[in-house]
Design a protein around this motif. Structure first.
Motif, PDB file in Angstrom:
ATOM      1  N   SER A   1       0.932  -1.113  -0.055  1.00 22.71           N
ATOM      2  CA  SER A   1      -0.081   0.017   0.009  1.00 22.71           C
ATOM      3  C   SER A   1       1.070   1.207   0.197  1.00 22.71           C
ATOM      4  O   SER A   1       2.164   1.311   0.316  1.00 22.71           O
ATOM      5  CB  SER A   1      -0.756   0.027   1.195  1.00 22.71           C
ATOM      6  OG  SER A   1      -0.164   0.315   2.328  1.00 22.71           O
ATOM      7  N   ARG A   2       0.138   2.303  -0.217  1.00 18.68           N
ATOM      8  CA  ARG A   2       0.846   3.539  -0.006  1.00 18.68           C
ATOM      9  C   ARG A   2       1.614   3.854   1.284  1.00 18.68           C
ATOM     10  O   ARG A   2       2.756   4.152   1.436  1.00 18.68           O
ATOM     11  CB  ARG A   2      -0.067   4.690  -0.368  1.00 18.68           C
ATOM     12  CG  ARG A   2      -0.111   5.307  -1.816  1.00 18.68           C
ATOM     13  CD  ARG A   2      -1.427   6.067  -2.101  1.00 18.68           C
ATOM     14  NE  ARG A   2      -1.200   6.935  -3.134  1.00 18.68           N
ATOM     15  CZ  ARG A   2      -1.467   6.848  -4.293  1.00 18.68           C
ATOM     16  NH1 ARG A   2      -1.493   5.644  -4.879  1.00 18.68           N
ATOM     17  NH2 ARG A   2      -1.105   7.793  -5.379  1.00 18.68           N
ATOM     18  N   GLU A   3       0.790   3.333   2.283  1.00 23.16           N
ATOM     19  CA  GLU A   3       1.451   3.633   3.647  1.00 23.16           C
ATOM     20  C   GLU A   3       2.674   2.721   3.903  1.00 23.16           C
ATOM     21  O   GLU A   3       3.707   3.029   4.387  1.00 23.16           O
ATOM     22  CB  GLU A   3       0.366   3.395   4.652  1.00 23.16           C
ATOM     23  CG  GLU A   3      -0.838   4.258   4.836  1.00 23.16           C
ATOM     24  CD  GLU A   3      -1.911   4.128   3.480  1.00 23.16           C
ATOM     25  OE1 GLU A   3      -2.506   5.125   3.476  1.00 23.16           O
ATOM     26  OE2 GLU A   3      -1.854   3.175   2.780  1.00 23.16           O
ATOM     27  N   GLU A   4       2.630   1.413   3.376  1.00 20.00           N
ATOM     28  CA  GLU A   4       3.661   0.580   3.346  1.00 20.00           C
ATOM     29  C   GLU A   4       4.863   1.110   2.589  1.00 20.00           C
ATOM     30  O   GLU A   4       5.990   0.832   3.188  1.00 20.00           O
ATOM     31  CB  GLU A   4       3.277  -0.924   2.929  1.00 20.00           C
ATOM     32  CG  GLU A   4       2.290  -1.603   3.986  1.00 20.00           C
ATOM     33  CD  GLU A   4       1.741  -2.701   3.269  1.00 20.00           C
ATOM     34  OE1 GLU A   4       1.276  -3.642   4.089  1.00 20.00           O
ATOM     35  OE2 GLU A   4       1.322  -2.904   2.219  1.00 20.00           O
ATOM     36  N   LEU A   5       4.752   1.579   1.577  1.00 19.31           N
ATOM     37  CA  LEU A   5       5.700   2.094   0.722  1.00 19.31           C
ATOM     38  C   LEU A   5       6.419   3.229   1.241  1.00 19.31           C
ATOM     39  O   LEU A   5       7.742   3.528   1.349  1.00 19.31           O
ATOM     40  CB  LEU A   5       5.242   2.586  -0.582  1.00 19.31           C
ATOM     41  CG  LEU A   5       4.862   1.316  -1.555  1.00 19.31           C
ATOM     42  CD1 LEU A   5       4.070   1.771  -2.819  1.00 19.31           C
ATOM     43  CD2 LEU A   5       5.983   0.372  -2.133  1.00 19.31           C
ATOM     44  N   PHE A   6       5.455   4.392   1.970  1.00 22.01           N
ATOM     45  CA  PHE A   6       5.937   5.315   2.704  1.00 22.01           C
ATOM     46  C   PHE A   6       6.846   4.729   3.870  1.00 22.01           C
ATOM     47  O   PHE A   6       7.918   5.417   4.090  1.00 22.01           O
ATOM     48  CB  PHE A   6       4.901   5.938   3.308  1.00 22.01           C
ATOM     49  CG  PHE A   6       5.359   7.318   3.828  1.00 22.01           C
ATOM     50  CD1 PHE A   6       6.065   8.443   3.247  1.00 22.01           C
ATOM     51  CD2 PHE A   6       5.107   7.319   5.566  1.00 22.01           C
ATOM     52  CE1 PHE A   6       6.528   9.364   4.142  1.00 22.01           C
ATOM     53  CE2 PHE A   6       5.666   8.461   6.305  1.00 22.01           C
ATOM     54  CZ  PHE A   6       6.507   9.388   5.818  1.00 22.01           C
ATOM     55  N   ASP A   7       6.708   3.775   4.332  1.00 21.85           N
ATOM     56  CA  ASP A   7       7.316   3.161   5.721  1.00 21.85           C
ATOM     57  C   ASP A   7       8.804   3.001   5.112  1.00 21.85           C
ATOM     58  O   ASP A   7       9.870   2.982   5.961  1.00 21.85           O
ATOM     59  CB  ASP A   7       6.830   2.067   6.167  1.00 21.85           C
ATOM     60  CG  ASP A   7       5.548   2.538   7.264  1.00 21.85           C
ATOM     61  OD1 ASP A   7       5.626   3.744   7.592  1.00 21.85           O
ATOM     62  OD2 ASP A   7       4.641   1.644   7.361  1.00 21.85           O
TER      63      ASP A   7
END
Length: 330
Positions: free
Chosen positions: A112-118
């Protein structure tokens, strides 16, 4: 020995974290250079992507930018985590600050976007950030300080332009949301007030072009420089971001990606609407002459406008323009 190794790890982590927190600023010559890479569409382990990494490194060697901005669609399959790390490490290994704006394809490959941001935020020299409660993930502001670090001399607004329409009966691509526009307006107003009521010269970066790109490109009186081999794949609905930028009076230009066969800039109502240059390999369509490359934007402290150009293979430079001077009809 174990204690020494542990202390070294802690020290390295501390230094990496502090590197990320260093303010961006104009150099001693009053210049600040941005390289925009867009639509890398990298597939980890796929030889068709090799040329994208080659071009990224060639451009970085030639331009030596103060900041790199990736305007979306960095990855396009394979191991998403490895792909994202591979692309960004081309910049971080050179100790160059960078920021990432998500496109419509980045989160289609298991993360997800959130996982990629992490993943992104753990890479040294990352300046990408997020705003809790705001639509999208990659929303952040990068002030560029004057050479003496006394005050903000330029502002870079970076926004998540999302992916696909979420409204029943409306197809195509999504638009930048009203809360994001309000966030921009509030920050713009604050910077202007801090600057004694004078708007600070600003640029905006995101992935999907605004509907105004098609309005400008189809206007016979608009000055367009570069290549346009396809219509802008903009949202069907217009959420009013361009109008807000005109009201606030600070945005000089917008730079996007998304449409691989466009690399033009066009002046529209006093704001330059620009594309980056397709940076990817042969994993998706791309028909621009002379292959992939990057857009370069160079600001000069205390001056309105900027210079921008496209850099291609073998250090070829095309479409070098000065804004606004080259867009004034004489």
């Amino acid at each position: 020995m174990k204690k020494i190794i542990f202390l070294l790890i802690v020290l390295c982590s501390y230094l990496a974290g502090n590197t990320q927190n260093k303010p961006l600023q104009f150099n001693e010559n009053g210049r600040f250079k941005i390289v925009q890479f867009t639509d890398v569409h990298y597939i980890h382990g796929d030889d068709r992507s090799d040329i994208s990494l080659e071009r990224i490194n060639e451009v970085l060697t030639a331009e030596k930018p103060d900041l790199v901005l990736f305007t979306g669609d960095l990855i396009y399959g394979g191991d998403a985590a490895s792909g994202m790390k591979t692309v960004l490490e081309q910049v971080s290994k050179r100790q160059i600050p960078f920021g990432v704006l998500f496109g419509n394809h980045d989160d289609e490959h298991s993360l997800s976007r959130e996982e990629l941001f992490d993943i992104i935020k753990e890479i040294p020299y990352n300046y990408t950030a997020t705003v809790a409660g705001l639509s999208g993930v990659t929303n952040f502001i990068l002030p560029v300080l004057s050479g003496k670090k006394q005050k903000e001399a330029a502002i870079l607004y970076c926004m998540d332009s999302h992916a696909y329409s979420q409204i029943n009966g409306i197809g195509g691509y999504d638009y930048i949301k009203f809360d994001q526009i309000q966030w921009y307006r509030e920050n713009s107003r604050s910077y202007t007030a801090k600057n004694g009521g004078t708007p600070i010269p600003s640029l905006a970066f995101f992935h999907i072009p605004l509907p105004e790109y098609n309005q400008a490109a189809s206007d016979e009186n608009a000055i367009l420089i570069g290549t346009r081999k396809e219509k802008a794949c903009a949202p069907q609905l217009n959420s009013g971001l361009f109008s807000s930028m005109k009201e606030m009076g600070d945005i000089q230009a917008i730079f996007v990606g998304h449409d691989h066969d466009c690399d033009y800039v066009v002046n529209w109502k006093g704001i330059l609407l620009g594309y980056g240059r397709y940076t990817g390999g042969q994993t998706v369509y791309n028909n621009l002459p002379n292959g992939n490359g990057a857009r370069v934007i160079e600001l000069t402290e205390g001056e309105e406008g900027f210079n921008t150009w496209i850099r291609l293979k073998d250090n070829e430079i095309i479409n070098k323009v000065n804004y606004p001077e080259d867009f004034v009809k004489k």
